[in-house]
Scaffold this active site. Structure first.
Site, mmCIF file in Angstrom:
data_model
loop_
_atom_site.group_PDB
_atom_site.id
_atom_site.type_symbol
_atom_site.label_atom_id
_atom_site.label_comp_id
_atom_site.label_asym_id
_atom_site.label_seq_id
_atom_site.Cartn_x
_atom_site.Cartn_y
_atom_site.Cartn_z
ATOM 1 N N ASP A 135 37.384 46.778 40.316
ATOM 2 C CA ASP A 135 38.440 47.253 41.198
ATOM 3 C C ASP A 135 39.578 47.840 40.368
ATOM 4 O O ASP A 135 39.706 47.544 39.175
ATOM 5 C CB ASP A 135 38.953 46.134 42.102
ATOM 6 C CG ASP A 135 39.678 45.042 41.329
ATOM 7 O OD1 ASP A 135 39.081 44.501 40.373
ATOM 8 O OD2 ASP A 135 40.840 44.731 41.661
ATOM 9 N N GLU A 160 40.347 41.748 40.866
ATOM 10 C CA GLU A 160 41.282 41.291 39.838
ATOM 11 C C GLU A 160 42.673 41.870 40.057
ATOM 12 O O GLU A 160 43.680 41.181 39.883
ATOM 13 C CB GLU A 160 40.764 41.680 38.452
ATOM 14 C CG GLU A 160 41.487 40.986 37.298
ATOM 15 C CD GLU A 160 42.735 41.728 36.831
ATOM 16 O OE1 GLU A 160 43.550 41.121 36.104
ATOM 17 O OE2 GLU A 160 42.893 42.914 37.200
#
Length: 464
Positions: A103, A169
């Site tokens: 991500d 994250e």
């Protein structure tokens, strides 16, 4: 066992030969806007996870590759999709866990980008794009290194390898701890490589041996139960903005150093690093001075810092002659290694309550704490990664601290207390992670891939 020179050369050659393919695959990942925040297209995060899973399957190394999610503790929600892969160790070899995240941060203002944020673009030896460095390059460093050792070692690759490519994250790793618990048997390893940090510069590799913790929260300041005319009542009635500005100013002294009683500092030496380098790497404007005291790196690695990262107040466009009844700010504190993040938050909360001007009412919400981390450098994995860095980059590595935080490492330590944790990365000081024009230095990426492949080959030559 030791890694003989012929195999070391074979691994290096395989890793180097695989760089063009790895960069093409990285470009394809950068094109996917995998932003985990709910305001963005969540299908892109799913597509990103599936694309990474295909790359991991394509290595031909793993017995199991899947896209999985875990529940978010205390809620009915599940986290973003992560990629989980594993192969069992053979012939008494250790197991290594390779972590990165797929991500990315939101791009911010597109007008500040010199090329579209999700269109990978090469300029002056760098690959530009959101996630090109943080952390899709980390994903591809793992994939490319595994490809290389598999090609070079073939049937002699006995190392156990697990891979965990997280999908949230940048959005707080909300399901991280639960994911570890759900898949502990698969992820349990002797060595963990976290490819989410940076290097000393584009030519010199670094092993991150300390990370500051973090304490982030939202503060609401209230002084009125409704807005009032600033001309009629101004001068007698304190508005929320006045109270907020005065309150926040107490967090720092005149040098810009944190002035909160109860926040600790770590006493540790730092490498040479001058103000000129700081200015070049940070973009500090002419005439603007650095803040704090002590060596520059001690301020960023070993001392606390407090930053106001967001504010809700009347916008300039909507400004009127009104006393605002409330203001909200997001406060992000970095905590020196050696102090618990919750203890640091308690100290900041106590300070703010004690210094609230005019009796302003304070509310604290959305508290998020992550502990600092210090690496135990006595294990064989640190010896191996330093040797791999020297061979892969051609120069000795530097042990560094990092001013930022990787809070989930505390979860790794809690779940796998016996594992040796190596924090590495592909970024350099000019990568601008989280900022417009994020980029990856191509030579750094090549050297990082070669180094990680050599590290895996060294671990493959060890007994568990």
């Amino acid at each position: 066992m030791t890694l003989d020179l012929s195999r070391q050369d074979a691994v290096r050659e395989a890793a180097s030969a695989g760089i063009p393919t790895a960069l093409a695959d990285l470009g394809a990942l950068v094109r996917i806007p995998s932003i985990a925040w709910p305001a963005f297209d969540q299908s892109a995060v799913v597509r990103s996870a599936e694309a990474v899973a295909e790359l991991v399957r394509g290595t031909g190394v793993f017995d199991r590759v899947e896209v999985a999610r875990a529940g978010i503790p205390g809620t009915d929600e599940v986290g973003q999709p992560a990629v989980l892969a594993s192969r069992a160790a053979r012939n008494g070899r250790p197991t290594v866990l390779l972590y990165a995240h797929h991500d990315v941060q939101p791009p911010g203002d597109d007008e500040l980008w010199e090329s579209p944020p999700f269109e990978p673009t090469v300029r002056d030896g760098r690959l530009y794009g959101r996630g090109a460095a943080d952390d899709k390059a980390g994903v591809m460093a793992h994939v490319a290194a595994v490809r290389a050792v598999n090609e070079a070692l073939g049937d002699d690759l006995d190392l156990g390898i697990a891979m965990f490519i997280e999908g949230e994250e940048e959005y707080g790793s909300r399901s991280f701890g639960q994911f570890l618990s759900d898949h502990a048997d698969v992820l349990r390893s002797d060595v963990i490589v976290v490819a989410d940090s940076g290097n000393w510069d584009e030519r010199t590799p670094a092993l991150t041996v300390s990370l500051r913790g973090n304490a982030r929260f939202t503060l609401t300041v209230r002084t009125l139960d409704h807005a009032s005319h600033s001309g009629m009542l101004g001068g007698a009635v304190p508005d929320a903005m006045l109270a907020t500005v005065k309150l926040l100013a107490t967090l720092w002294d005149d040098d810009g150093a944190v002035a909160v009683e109860g926040l600790h500092e770590r006493d540790a030496e730092t490498p040479a690093y001058d103000e000129q380098t700081l200015r070049a790497e940070s973009g500090l404007l002419d005439g603007v001075s650095p803040i704090g005291r002590g060596t520059i790196l001690s301020r960023m690695w070993n001392k606390p810092s407090i930053t106001i990262t967001g504010m809700d107040a009347t916008s300039v466009e909507a400004a009127s002659n009104t006393l605002a009844p409330q203001a909200r700010v997001v406060i992000s504190a970095r905590v020196a290694p050696g102090q618990k993040a919750e203890e640091a938050f308690a100290a900041i909360e106590a300070h703010l309550r004690a210094h609230a001007p005019f009796g302003a009412h304070l509310e604290f919400a959305d508290v998020d704490c992550g502990d600092a981390f210090l690496v135990d450098t006595s294990g064989y994995a640190v010896e191996d990664v330093r040797a791999a860095f020297a061979d892969g980059y051609g120069v000795e590595s530097v042990d560094v601290g990092v001013g930022g935080s990787i809070p989930f490492i505390a979860d790794l330590v809690a779940e796998f207390p016996g594992a040796q944790i190596l924090v590495t990365g592909v970024e350099d000081p000019h990568s601008r992670a989280h900022s417009p024009n994020e980029s990856l230095h191509l030579d750094t990426f090549r050297n990082a891939v070669v180094s990680e492949a050599l590290l895996l080959a060294r671990l493959n030559a060890r007994s568990a």
